[in-house]
Design an enzyme around this catalytic site. Structure first.
Site, PDB file in Angstrom:
ATOM      1  N   HIS A 133      21.139  76.176 -69.959  1.00 59.35           N
ATOM      2  CA  HIS A 133      22.075  75.380 -69.150  1.00 59.35           C
ATOM      3  C   HIS A 133      22.280  73.984 -69.731  1.00 59.35           C
ATOM      4  O   HIS A 133      21.426  73.116 -69.581  1.00 59.35           O
ATOM      5  CB  HIS A 133      21.554  75.284 -67.714  1.00 59.35           C
ATOM      6  CG  HIS A 133      21.616  76.595 -67.004  1.00 59.35           C
ATOM      7  ND1 HIS A 133      22.738  77.026 -66.343  1.00 59.35           N
ATOM      8  CD2 HIS A 133      20.722  77.598 -66.913  1.00 59.35           C
ATOM      9  CE1 HIS A 133      22.543  78.234 -65.865  1.00 59.35           C
ATOM     10  NE2 HIS A 133      21.308  78.606 -66.193  1.00 59.35           N
ATOM     11  N   CYS A 152      24.758  81.268 -70.078  1.00 55.87           N
ATOM     12  CA  CYS A 152      23.819  82.195 -69.447  1.00 55.87           C
ATOM     13  C   CYS A 152      24.518  83.501 -69.049  1.00 55.87           C
ATOM     14  O   CYS A 152      24.938  84.245 -69.908  1.00 55.87           O
ATOM     15  CB  CYS A 152      23.142  81.490 -68.275  1.00 55.87           C
ATOM     16  SG  CYS A 152      21.649  82.295 -67.751  1.00 55.87           S
ATOM     17  N   TYR A 153      24.709  83.775 -67.750  1.00 59.42           N
ATOM     18  CA  TYR A 153      25.419  84.997 -67.352  1.00 59.42           C
ATOM     19  C   TYR A 153      26.791  85.051 -68.023  1.00 59.42           C
ATOM     20  O   TYR A 153      27.253  86.115 -68.433  1.00 59.42           O
ATOM     21  CB  TYR A 153      25.591  85.031 -65.828  1.00 59.42           C
ATOM     22  CG  TYR A 153      26.301  86.268 -65.306  1.00 59.42           C
ATOM     23  CD1 TYR A 153      25.586  87.368 -64.843  1.00 59.42           C
ATOM     24  CD2 TYR A 153      27.692  86.339 -65.283  1.00 59.42           C
ATOM     25  CE1 TYR A 153      26.237  88.502 -64.380  1.00 59.42           C
ATOM     26  CE2 TYR A 153      28.351  87.472 -64.830  1.00 59.42           C
ATOM     27  CZ  TYR A 153      27.621  88.540 -64.368  1.00 59.42           C
ATOM     28  OH  TYR A 153      28.266  89.662 -63.912  1.00 59.42           O
TER      29      TYR A 153
END
Ligand code: XMP
Length: 523
Positions: A178, A90-91
């Site tokens: 995730h 993700c990030y």
């Protein structure tokens, strides 16, 4: 072994950079479950920790921020030039893209949260063995708009063309979702593929084998003459820590058990039997029940009750610690999640975690060096270590019991008149659940004293007595919990026994509330 340092640990394994992800601890646990050591660090310290730890792979976690915010958490891009495989989640993926010639923009269609179907195009390495159309769990407001040179797409989702990407030359991988959460189908397979398949990490992490290393570290810290004082609560963490420290320095460990008058039936005796009689430790039992109950008199606000129990504990412990004049060390059963949380609380990236509420939190002005042999371990790992140390299952696998004890299960003012029946009912609940082997499916099982009078008939007389509430819950981590139903004959027996053997209740009720919105404890 103090709060200022990073936990000591072996070299190799996986370094996880915490960009403020809710799920960072979960990633670390998943990696350790594969038999590979993992450690979490904050972005600012990542390169330093890398050089110290020499990990075999790096995972960059998710996080709540946008990479293009001017003060977004960032780490030294040199981490990408260390020659080890990197997995961005993700990030973490967005940060990696931004630093390898790609582009990140706000997701035009809006943020993407929750279930999404993943179309796998390339099921080699990272996605080997994953289903073609699996469900994954997304939670992001930005997305990678353009990949940097060397990257290719391995899987897509409807709104996200770069859901899984890779630069196989450099062994960089990225997931926009995730993999560590249970809702992502095959998430565990992807992590396994990265950690074992791509990075080929050694699978030599076994907390049960750590005894010698830990004992040696305590000896080194405390030296040949140093003395340690420590509070024993009877719970898993302080018990395992005490047994380890005792193995290292024997009688130079001085344990203190405070009886606060809010314990369950048999608890104090159990601690005395195990630690004094069996392990032959130097154990001081302080009966401070009158002091605790005196301070609690007339107080019915739950938070005030908690604060009083915490404060009196610290006062009593401090008095005891001062009696051990030679002790320059303070033993504590601090676990890795507490370390991560306290780093976060002091400016680290993880912003969402509450401060943990252990009454074992002790005064800084004791000016002692901390001895915390469990500070790099998760709870499950402490249990494994405890088993290896020969601690009984009744202790190692016991249900959590809150620091403020029965004070938070005795609603309203805490009095001995309420504590006695509560203790009796709680003992019956434990006995019946454990006798029938039902505790394995439960996180906690206990009784609560609800001071609400209702009419009953006992013998030929009408009585007007209080309610005994049963709380039986399953949970993974106490963050969420579900109520559980026991087989009717067991419930009947619990109810009959409480109403017949315990004085003070005219009614037994079952709490059928999940958390959230209810909490596990009633106060
Ligand atoms: P709640 O009631 O918030 O509880 O759903 C979550 C878990 O934490 C335990 N608990 C405590 N533990 N000190 C502790 O050490 C406390 O003040 C405390 N309050 C709740 C509770 O038993 C459950 O496992």
């Amino acid at each position: 072994m103090s709060h200022q340092q990073e936990p000591e640990g072996p070299s190799g394994g996986v370094l996880i950079v915490d960009f403020g992800a809710q799920y960072c601890q979960l990633i670390a646990r998943r990696v350790r479950e594969l038999g590979v050591y993992s450690r979490i660090t904050v972005p600012e310290r990542a390169l330093f920790t890398f050089q110290h730890m020499r990990p075999t792979a790096v995972i960059l976690s998710g996080g709540p921020r946008s990479v293009y915010e001017h003060d977004a958490p960032a780490l030294d891009p040199a981490i990408l030039r260390q020659g080890v495989p990197v997995l961005g989640i993700c990030y973490g993926l967005q940060w990696m893209s931004q630093n390898t010639g790609g582009e990140v923009t706000p997701a035009k269609e809006g943020a993407e949260y929750g279930r999404t179907e993943l179309r796998v195009d390339d099921a080699a390495d990272l996605l080997a063995g994953c289903r073609q159309d699996g469900i994954v769990w997304m939670s992001h407001g930005d997305k990678v708009a353009k990949l940097g040179p060397g990257f290719e797409v391995l899987a897509r989702s409807e709104p996200c063309p770069f859901a899984v990407v890779a630069d196989r030359q450099r062994r960089f991988f990225g997931l926009q979702f995730h993999p560590e959460v249970a809702h992502t189908e095959d998430g565990a397979v992807m992590l396994r593929n990265f950690v074992l398949g791509v990075a080929k990490c050694r699978t030599d992490w076994n907390p049960g084998n750590l005894i010698d290393v830990k004992v040696e570290a305590v000896r080194k810290l405390v030296g040949d003459t140093g003395e340690v004082v420590m509070g024993l609560s009877g719970g898993v963490d302080s018990s395992v820590a005490a047994v380890l420290i005792h193995r290292a320095i024997g009688k130079r460990l001085h344990c203190v058990f405070v009886d606060n008058g809010l314990l369950r039936a048999g608890e104090r005796e159990g601690v005395e039997e195990l630690f004094r009689d069996h392990y032959r430790m130097d154990l001081t039992v302080v009966d401070a029940s009158d002091r605790f109950l005196g301070e609690l008199q007339g107080v019915s606000d739950p938070e005030a009750k908690r604060k009083i129990v915490g404060k009196v504990f610290v006062d009593v412990f401090r008095e005891q610690a001062k009696r051990s004049v030679h002790a320059k060390f303070l033993g504590q059963g601090t676990l890795y999640p507490d370390v991560i949380e306290s780093v976060a609380a002091h400016g680290g990236a993880t912003s969402t975690i509450k401060s943990h509420h252990n009454v074992g939190g002790l005064p800084k002005d004791l000016d002692m060096t901390l001895v915390e042999p469990l500070r790099d371990l998760f709870k499950d790992e402490v249990r494994a270590l405890g088993r290896e140390l020969g601690l009984p299952s009744s202790l190692v696998d016991r249900q959590p019991f809150p620091g403020p004890g029965l004070a938070v299960r005795c609603l309203g003012e805490v009095t001995t008149a309420k504590l006695a029946p509560l203790r009796g009912a709680d003992r019956i609940v434990r006995e019946e659940v454990e006798k029938n082997g039902l505790h394995k499916g439960l996180w906690q099982y206990f009784a609560v004293y609800v001071p609400q009078k209702s009419v009953g008939v006992k013998g030929d007389a009408r009585v007007y007595e209080d309610v005994c509430m049963l709380r039986l819950v399953s949970s993974q981590d106490a963050m969420t919990a579900d109520w559980e139903l026991l087989p009717a004959p067991v419930l009947k027996r619990i109810s009959n026994r409480i109403l017949n053997e315990v004085k003070g209740f005219s009614r037994v009720c079952l709490d059928i509330s999940s958390k959230p919105p209810a909490t596990i404890e009633w106060e």
